[in-house]
Design an enzyme around this catalytic site. Structure first.
Site, PDB file in Angstrom:
ATOM      1  N   LYS A  22       0.837  -1.205   0.000  1.00  0.00           N
ATOM      2  CA  LYS A  22       0.000   0.000   0.000  1.00  0.00           C
ATOM      3  C   LYS A  22       0.871   1.253   0.000  1.00  0.00           C
ATOM      4  O   LYS A  22       0.641   2.181  -0.775  1.00  0.00           O
ATOM      5  CB  LYS A  22      -0.899  -0.002   1.246  1.00  0.00           C
ATOM      6  N   ASN A  23       1.866   1.266   0.888  1.00  0.00           N
ATOM      7  CA  ASN A  23       2.648   2.491   1.051  1.00  0.00           C
ATOM      8  C   ASN A  23       3.612   2.770  -0.097  1.00  0.00           C
ATOM      9  O   ASN A  23       4.199   3.852  -0.164  1.00  0.00           O
ATOM     10  CB  ASN A  23       3.418   2.462   2.379  1.00  0.00           C
ATOM     11  N   ARG A  92      -4.664  10.678   4.800  1.00  0.00           N
ATOM     12  CA  ARG A  92      -3.593  11.635   4.940  1.00  0.00           C
ATOM     13  C   ARG A  92      -2.611  11.623   3.772  1.00  0.00           C
ATOM     14  O   ARG A  92      -2.055  12.647   3.391  1.00  0.00           O
ATOM     15  CB  ARG A  92      -2.852  11.251   6.223  1.00  0.00           C
ATOM     16  N   CYS A 116      -4.850  13.188  13.415  1.00  0.00           N
ATOM     17  CA  CYS A 116      -5.342  11.848  13.134  1.00  0.00           C
ATOM     18  C   CYS A 116      -5.145  11.010  14.368  1.00  0.00           C
ATOM     19  O   CYS A 116      -4.527  11.454  15.331  1.00  0.00           O
ATOM     20  CB  CYS A 116      -4.640  11.233  11.940  1.00  0.00           C
ATOM     21  N   ARG A 121       0.911  14.520  13.539  1.00  0.00           N
ATOM     22  CA  ARG A 121       1.437  14.273  12.181  1.00  0.00           C
ATOM     23  C   ARG A 121       1.402  15.503  11.267  1.00  0.00           C
ATOM     24  O   ARG A 121       0.664  15.538  10.270  1.00  0.00           O
ATOM     25  CB  ARG A 121       0.676  13.118  11.528  1.00  0.00           C
ATOM     26  N   VAL A 123       2.737  18.401   8.438  1.00  0.00           N
ATOM     27  CA  VAL A 123       3.381  18.271   7.113  1.00  0.00           C
ATOM     28  C   VAL A 123       4.338  19.436   6.873  1.00  0.00           C
ATOM     29  O   VAL A 123       4.621  19.794   5.747  1.00  0.00           O
ATOM     30  CB  VAL A 123       2.341  18.185   5.962  1.00  0.00           C
ATOM     31  N   ASP A 309       5.070   0.414  11.983  1.00  0.00           N
ATOM     32  CA  ASP A 309       3.865  -0.254  11.493  1.00  0.00           C
ATOM     33  C   ASP A 309       3.776  -1.723  11.925  1.00  0.00           C
ATOM     34  O   ASP A 309       2.780  -2.381  11.638  1.00  0.00           O
ATOM     35  CB  ASP A 309       3.794  -0.160   9.954  1.00  0.00           C
ATOM     36  N   ARG A 401      -8.529  -0.607   4.838  1.00  0.00           N
ATOM     37  CA  ARG A 401      -7.639   0.396   4.252  1.00  0.00           C
ATOM     38  C   ARG A 401      -6.305  -0.232   3.866  1.00  0.00           C
ATOM     39  O   ARG A 401      -5.637   0.268   2.959  1.00  0.00           O
ATOM     40  CB  ARG A 401      -7.373   1.529   5.260  1.00  0.00           C
TER      41      ARG A 401
END
Ligand code: UD1
Length: 421
Positions: A22-23, A92, A116, A121, A123, A309, A401
């Protein structure tokens, strides 16, 4: 709202194929905005975050054609340079359109992500990096408004930029922006995650000139244009790690296919330390375990150290392991929300700031628990697999997700798991 019902106590045996990451897919999908001809991708997992990103790109005018795990993206006629609050608040990673939009079209309007579940978090490093490349950026009405119209040839200008903190999506955003800048950009203290490397490989195939991805200094020589290419997204090391922990906890023998062990060194070391037998053979990893594990200390840090993660999943494992362990979270402020839910299953965990002290218990008891974020949800599934009786996990949209076909893959290994609403 969907929930997952797990009857614990079954060993896991068999094979599971790991999906594309996913990432890695999220930034690579956004990279399509940089290309003047279509980008063809494969190993794009069927995940909610992928669907959200494709929808965002379609709103901007990208033509998306999806067929099973393949996606073709044609950004030859982009009509909007905006990511609205409605899109960014659900995911995000939508911030990843900022760099590509600004680099190719000289203009972008992207909502600030806001808070979140796992902490504030911000930016700020994405924004400062783009400013270092000459972008004019104003934050108004909750939006990042960015422009290069005042710059020579309306192009971002190559720059040296040192990132105060190691940021994965920050590195990706700036790397994408720099591909079309005038001159050379050097990103220092860059993230070394495999997903950054996969993005760089795809960008280079598109015509970019990136060197050093996978180290903490990435050098990008700007080019005038990029084209589409074919790219197969790297395997999801976090999905793989989650199934490895599942096998270690439940006991049995599980072989993961389509996986790269070299991306999982820290996780494999810890599983072996816990007493699981891990064998690597080409693109497969086999985990064999009798379910009797020793507690292991874990400290999260940027790649190649132990991934944040995987923190929640190892916490679940330590709950039923023999002995006492510490789990230290150094990346995110507030990433222990799974603790309260694991406690409802009978876990013995005390949290002090960024450290959780986990005392192994002889067994967990099924209960109804609530998922709070993606990886926290995964830890509850793992706990449910070994808990006595039935565990009901509510709000599993978080799992959708990031885990493709979770209950199908687990059921194929012998777990008693079903989805209900
Ligand atoms: C990415 C991953 C996420 C993973 C995380 C850390 C994606 C889509 N998500 O998230 O699964 O948990 O890396 O490995 O790839 N920070 C700032 N300012 C910034 C940017 C980040 O202070 O401008 C801070 C964050 O609040 C956090 C830390 O830096 O404390 C690391 O965050 P970052 O690496 O940016 O995480 P993401 O890229 O959002």
């Amino acid at each position: 709202m969907d929930k997952l019902i797990i009857k614990g106590g079954e060993p896991l045996n068999g094979e599971v194929t790991i999906s594309g990451a996913k990432n890695a897919a999220l930034p690579i999908l956004c990279a399509s905005l940089l290309a003047e001809t279509p980008l063809q991708l494969s190993s794009i997992a069927a995940l909610k975050d992928i669907g959200t990103t494709l929808k965002l790109l379609e709103i901007m005018g990208v033509k998306v054609d999806r067929n099973a795990d393949k996606v073709s993206l044609d950004a030859s006629e982009v009509t909007s340079f905006e990511a609205t609050y409605e899109m960014v608040k659900t995911m995000r990673a939508s911030i990843l359109v900022l760099g590509p939009l600004l680099a190719r079209f000289g203009s972008a309007r992207v909502s600030l992500p806001g808070g979140c579940a796992i902490g504030p978090r911000p930016v700020d490093l994405h924004i400062k990096g783009l400013q270092a490349m000459g972008a004019a950026i104003h934050i108004t009405h909750g939006y990042i408004q960015a422009s290069t119209l005042h710059l020579p040839n309306r192009r971002l200008q190559g720059a040296r930029y040192y990132m105060d903190l190691v940021t994965v999506t920050g590195t990706e955003n700036l790397m994408m922006a720099a591909t079309l800048a005038e001159g050379t950009t050097v990103l220092e203290n860059a993230a070394k995650e495999p997903e950054v490397v996969d993005l760089a490989e795809c960008l280079n195939k598109m015509g970019a000139k990136i060197a050093g991805a996978g180290t903490d200094i990435i050098t990008i020589e700007g080019v005038e244009k990029l084209n589409g290419t074919n790219h197969n997204v790297v395997c999801d090391r976090i999905e793989a790690g989650t199934y490895m922990v599942a096998a270690a906890m439940a006991g049995g023998e599980v072989t993961l296919k389509n996986v790269r062990a070299d991306l999982l060194d820290a996780v494999i070391d810890k599983l072996r330390e816990a007493g699981a037998e891990v064998t690597v053979n080409g693109e497969t990893i086999t985990v064999k375990s009798d379910g009797k594990l020793k507690a292991v200390n874990v400290r999260t840090a940027p790649h190649p150290a132990f991934p944040t993660d995987m923190q929640a999943q190892f916490m679940a494992m330590n709950c039923i392991a023999e002995g006492v362990s510490t789990v230290i979270e150094t990346i995110f402020e507030n990433r222990f929300m799974h603790v309260q839910e694991l406690q409802r299953l009978g876990a013995d965990i005390t949290v002090d700031g960024h450290t959780a002290l986990v005392k192994g218990v002889s067994h967990l008891d099924g209960a109804t628990v609530m998922a709070t974020d993606l990886r926290a949800s995964a830890s509850l599934v793992l706990a449910g697999l070994v808990a006595r009786d039935e565990t009901v996990i509510e709000r599993i949209y978080h799992l959708d997700r990031g885990y493709e076909l979770l209950e199908e893959k687990l059921a194929a290994l012998g777990a008693k798991v079903k989805r209900a609403n």
